[in-house]
Design a protein around this motif. Structure first.
Motif, mmCIF file in Angstrom:
data_model
loop_
_atom_site.group_PDB
_atom_site.id
_atom_site.type_symbol
_atom_site.label_atom_id
_atom_site.label_comp_id
_atom_site.label_asym_id
_atom_site.label_seq_id
_atom_site.Cartn_x
_atom_site.Cartn_y
_atom_site.Cartn_z
ATOM 1 N N THR A 1 4.733 -0.889 -4.828
ATOM 2 C CA THR A 1 4.149 -2.219 -5.191
ATOM 3 C C THR A 1 2.635 -2.198 -5.897
ATOM 4 O O THR A 1 2.105 -2.836 -6.247
ATOM 5 C CB THR A 1 3.956 -3.001 -3.912
ATOM 6 N N THR A 2 2.236 -0.634 -5.607
ATOM 7 C CA THR A 2 0.802 -0.673 -6.265
ATOM 8 C C THR A 2 0.989 -0.278 -7.821
ATOM 9 O O THR A 2 -0.086 -0.374 -8.459
ATOM 10 C CB THR A 2 0.128 0.539 -5.701
ATOM 11 N N ARG B 1 3.673 -1.879 -9.732
ATOM 12 C CA ARG B 1 3.927 -2.903 -10.407
ATOM 13 C C ARG B 1 4.233 -3.937 -9.487
ATOM 14 O O ARG B 1 4.419 -3.906 -8.346
ATOM 15 C CB ARG B 1 5.394 -2.544 -11.340
ATOM 16 N N MET B 2 4.391 -5.366 -9.841
ATOM 17 C CA MET B 2 4.698 -6.424 -9.232
ATOM 18 C C MET B 2 6.218 -6.932 -9.105
ATOM 19 O O MET B 2 6.928 -6.374 -10.171
ATOM 20 C CB MET B 2 4.176 -7.780 -9.665
ATOM 21 N N TYR B 3 6.485 -7.128 -7.934
ATOM 22 C CA TYR B 3 7.983 -7.408 -7.573
ATOM 23 C C TYR B 3 8.276 -8.987 -7.214
ATOM 24 O O TYR B 3 7.160 -9.146 -6.530
ATOM 25 C CB TYR B 3 8.523 -6.318 -6.537
#
Length: 311
Positions: A139-140, A142-144
């Motif tokens: 999550t650091t 890319r955005m999910y």
């Protein structure tokens, strides 16, 4: 309004993609093994509910291709990522992420569709304590759209996953007949069940150097019902490997055949005669002509809207 579309299951080998597909559908459409790279093809599962339909592509595990066969596997993976409506990125939460996971992240970094992150195998004791940190690794970077922890083997988290999937798919009617659970051909499914029975018994000795070549597939009606006559070869890379598959006095090949026959009969609902032989074909993973003879994965189908318009 229904929500329907296509989904790519993406992850490293042995992350649990095939187990997840089978769990979501409630039946086996992809073989499962503890050995990485079990899935060599794009396996299609079809999940249909009142709220819509999800066409699931169980992709080969992301790996560095060393042979023509592996190159084909990775081409299929990249082509699928470019055409789906949703990507489900699955990782083994019981293992610390490394360079292989960085490569997976690179495949979705510029994805134009939503990406779901699935930490799998969270039921394992070593996963629970490390879960937050291992999720943060992704999550650091890319955005999910969402993070949904699951255990595909136990079924934990699957209701939440289904909700997330149908919440992210575009509005639209089902792409396929809702009675379908897969688009695999019977011939392909038969070869996969034989390969599964093989891998369970000799995967340590022959992890990546064997395949199954279907020579003949006949269906006959008899007084006792349908009879499938299947003639197949287990293909290995070297003559010295044949003895591993045959076993002492033929015990291993008999055991493989018995297990495969039982699974085929259960899956197809017919009696099966299985003639199984072992052949050595040096360099088969680089032989384009032989690779073309292996069973095609899917029954051809065209999603609605792709048929083209007449003049």
């Amino acid at each position: 309004m229904k929500h329907s579309g296509t989904i790519a299951l993406l992850g490293r080998p042995n992350a649990g993609k095939s187990t997840l597909v089978n769990a979501l559908l409630g039946e086996k459409v992809a073989i499962v093994s503890s050995k990485p790279q079990t899935t060599r093809h794009r396996i299609t599962g079809v999940l249909s509910e009142e709220r819509g339909q999800a066409v699931l592509f169980d992709l080969p595990g992301v790996h560095r291709p060393l042979h023509r066969l592996n190159v084909q596997m990775m081409h299929a993976l990249r082509d699928t990522l470019a055409e789906v409506d949703l990507i489900v990125q699955i990782f083994d939460a019981s293992q610390a992420p490394g360079a292989g996971e960085e490569f997976v992240l690179g495949l979705v970094r510029d994805a134009a569709v939503p990406v779901l992150l699935l930490p799998n195998k969270v039921d394992r004791p070593d996963a629970a304590a490390q879960l937050a940190g291992r999720v943060e690794f992704y999550t650091t970077r890319r955005m999910y759209a969402a993070v949904v922890p699951i255990s595909a083997l136990r079924g934990d988290g699957l209701p939440a996953l289904r909700d997330a999937i149908f919440g992210l798919l575009p509005e639209g009617e089902p792409l396929l007949d809702p009675s379908f659970t897969t688009t695999q051909s019977e011939r392909f499914f038969v070869t996969e069940l034989i390969r599964e029975a093989l891998l369970e018994r000799v995967e340590k000795e022959l992890p990546f150097t064997s395949t199954v070549h279907l020579r003949e597939f006949q269906e006959k009606e008899t007084a006792a019902g349908a009879l499938l006559r299947i003639f197949a070869d287990i293909v290995v890379d070297r003559e010295s490997q044949k003895g591993i598959v045959v076993g002492k006095a033929g015990t291993m090949i008999k055991e493989i055949g018995t297990a495969a026959r039982g699974r085929i009969e259960a899956a197809l609902g017919a009696r099966v005669f299985l003639d199984l032989r072992v052949k050595a074909r040096h360099g088969w993973r680089e032989d384009q002509r032989f690779l073309a003879e292996l069973e095609p994965v899917e029954v051809p189908w065209t999603p609605p809207g792709d048929e083209g318009e007449g003049p």
